[in-house]
Design a protein around this motif. Sequence first.
Motif, PDB file in Angstrom:
ATOM      1  N   ASN A  49      -3.507   3.827 -15.140  1.00 40.44           N
ATOM      2  CA  ASN A  49      -4.304   5.682 -15.156  1.00 40.44           C
ATOM      3  C   ASN A  49      -4.384   4.846 -13.972  1.00 40.44           C
ATOM      4  O   ASN A  49      -4.709   6.464 -13.074  1.00 40.44           O
ATOM      5  N   ALA A  50      -4.104   3.952 -13.554  1.00 42.35           N
ATOM      6  CA  ALA A  50      -4.678   3.876 -11.534  1.00 42.35           C
ATOM      7  C   ALA A  50      -3.393   4.247 -11.148  1.00 42.35           C
ATOM      8  O   ALA A  50      -3.332   3.998  -9.569  1.00 42.35           O
ATOM      9  N   GLY A  51      -2.273   4.483 -11.154  1.00 42.15           N
ATOM     10  CA  GLY A  51      -1.027   4.865  -9.991  1.00 42.15           C
ATOM     11  C   GLY A  51      -0.352   3.565  -9.948  1.00 42.15           C
ATOM     12  O   GLY A  51       0.772   3.671  -8.283  1.00 42.15           O
ATOM     13  N   ILE A  54       4.066   1.457 -13.841  1.00 45.19           N
ATOM     14  CA  ILE A  54       4.369   2.744 -14.287  1.00 45.19           C
ATOM     15  C   ILE A  54       4.753   1.395 -15.893  1.00 45.19           C
ATOM     16  O   ILE A  54       5.273   0.837 -16.008  1.00 45.19           O
ATOM     17  N   ASN A  67       4.528   0.124  -9.456  1.00 44.49           N
ATOM     18  CA  ASN A  67       5.067   1.428  -8.967  1.00 44.49           C
ATOM     19  C   ASN A  67       5.836   1.440  -7.873  1.00 44.49           C
ATOM     20  O   ASN A  67       4.636   1.370  -7.062  1.00 44.49           O
ATOM     21  N   PRO A  68       6.996   1.756  -7.491  1.00 45.10           N
ATOM     22  CA  PRO A  68       6.770   2.322  -6.023  1.00 45.10           C
ATOM     23  C   PRO A  68       6.524   3.473  -5.536  1.00 45.10           C
ATOM     24  O   PRO A  68       6.291   2.868  -4.165  1.00 45.10           O
ATOM     25  N   ARG A  69       6.058   4.041  -6.149  1.00 47.88           N
ATOM     26  CA  ARG A  69       5.493   4.972  -5.352  1.00 47.88           C
ATOM     27  C   ARG A  69       3.751   5.062  -5.062  1.00 47.88           C
ATOM     28  O   ARG A  69       3.098   5.959  -5.106  1.00 47.88           O
ATOM     29  N   TYR A  70       3.420   3.953  -5.579  1.00 42.94           N
ATOM     30  CA  TYR A  70       2.018   4.214  -5.110  1.00 42.94           C
ATOM     31  C   TYR A  70       2.351   3.430  -3.478  1.00 42.94           C
ATOM     32  O   TYR A  70       2.312   2.665  -3.145  1.00 42.94           O
ATOM     33  N   PRO A  71       0.841   3.999  -2.711  1.00 49.01           N
ATOM     34  CA  PRO A  71       1.294   4.284  -1.559  1.00 49.01           C
ATOM     35  C   PRO A  71       0.593   2.777  -1.170  1.00 49.01           C
ATOM     36  O   PRO A  71       0.844   2.646  -0.258  1.00 49.01           O
ATOM     37  N   PHE A  72       0.338   2.103  -2.081  1.00 48.65           N
ATOM     38  CA  PHE A  72      -0.714   0.405  -0.999  1.00 48.65           C
ATOM     39  C   PHE A  72       0.077  -0.034  -1.716  1.00 48.65           C
ATOM     40  O   PHE A  72      -0.314  -1.445  -1.137  1.00 48.65           O
ATOM     41  N   GLU A  74       2.412  -1.499  -0.595  1.00 47.40           N
ATOM     42  CA  GLU A  74       3.106  -3.105   0.120  1.00 47.40           C
ATOM     43  C   GLU A  74       2.326  -3.983   0.288  1.00 47.40           C
ATOM     44  O   GLU A  74       2.448  -5.377   0.556  1.00 47.40           O
TER      45      GLU A  74
END
Lengths: 109, 179
Positions: A49-51, A54, A67-72, A74
């Motif tokens: 839910n927090a992204g 996945i 999730n490779p698209r989670y902005p943080f 790295e």
Amino acid sequence: MLEGVFGNITIEKILFMLYVYGEGYPLGFAKTFGEPVNRFQQQLRRLENAGIVISRLIGKVRLYTFNPRYPFLEELKALVAKAYEFLPDKEKKAYYTKRTRPRRAGKPL
Amino acid sequence: MKIDWQRIGIKELAALISEKLREKGIDTILVGGACVSIYTKNRYLSFDLDFVTHARIKDVSAVLDEVGFRRESSRHFIRRDCPFFIEFVAPPAAIGDEPLKDENRISTKYGTVVLLTPTDSVKDRLSAYYHWNDTQALDQAMLVAKAQKINLHEVKRWSEKERRTEKYLDFLRRLRSKK
């Protein structure tokens, strides 16, 4: 170690597992740690839910990854990696050194 | 204003929901496939409205309840007579590891929807193609790129930062060959 940051120890275990193995599923987590599967399902849902993670269904198994698209991502992985370094060897050996290479179907143990 | 929930368009529904939330001080931005539908005039039809908000889901839920959308699971809302499905995805609104720098606004008779710009919509779809090899997402990126004016320099810069130059070139090749 990260329990204080993430609020509970289950999240820490999930993050270490995903960091070490790249993927995982609730029953696998539960068997590894000898804990109830719903404890992991609940926290994986929270992370999803927090992204942060996945999931995708493979057969009957819901497989989770970061999730490779989670902005943080790295920065999160760097934190998890640092914390993992401080994990006692005994714990690393017990939970985070499972065989990951393939095993042919039907091969005797 | 009487609303035909079965026939309402995705743009109008997005605007209506955005406006209802805005009235209660809740800001949202529409992301994902719904932006593709809007920018391509439904050449790609999404039934999924993904909004990003920093508001508490409990507060969002109270507003959506007023327009008949019930909370189905932690972040999903449905209305039985409406074909669209509303989801509030976790903030922040980002493309890759970059926060959104820009947004677009489209006004309808139901209100105004704030959504990704066409360029960010292309990047959003390409992100799914880059990470998961999702060719449907690649097709959607091409549909938006052909239907709208987009900034290809920005898409290229971002793709290089994501270390996906090869896949960007593939996107560009396909885009040019189908023009």
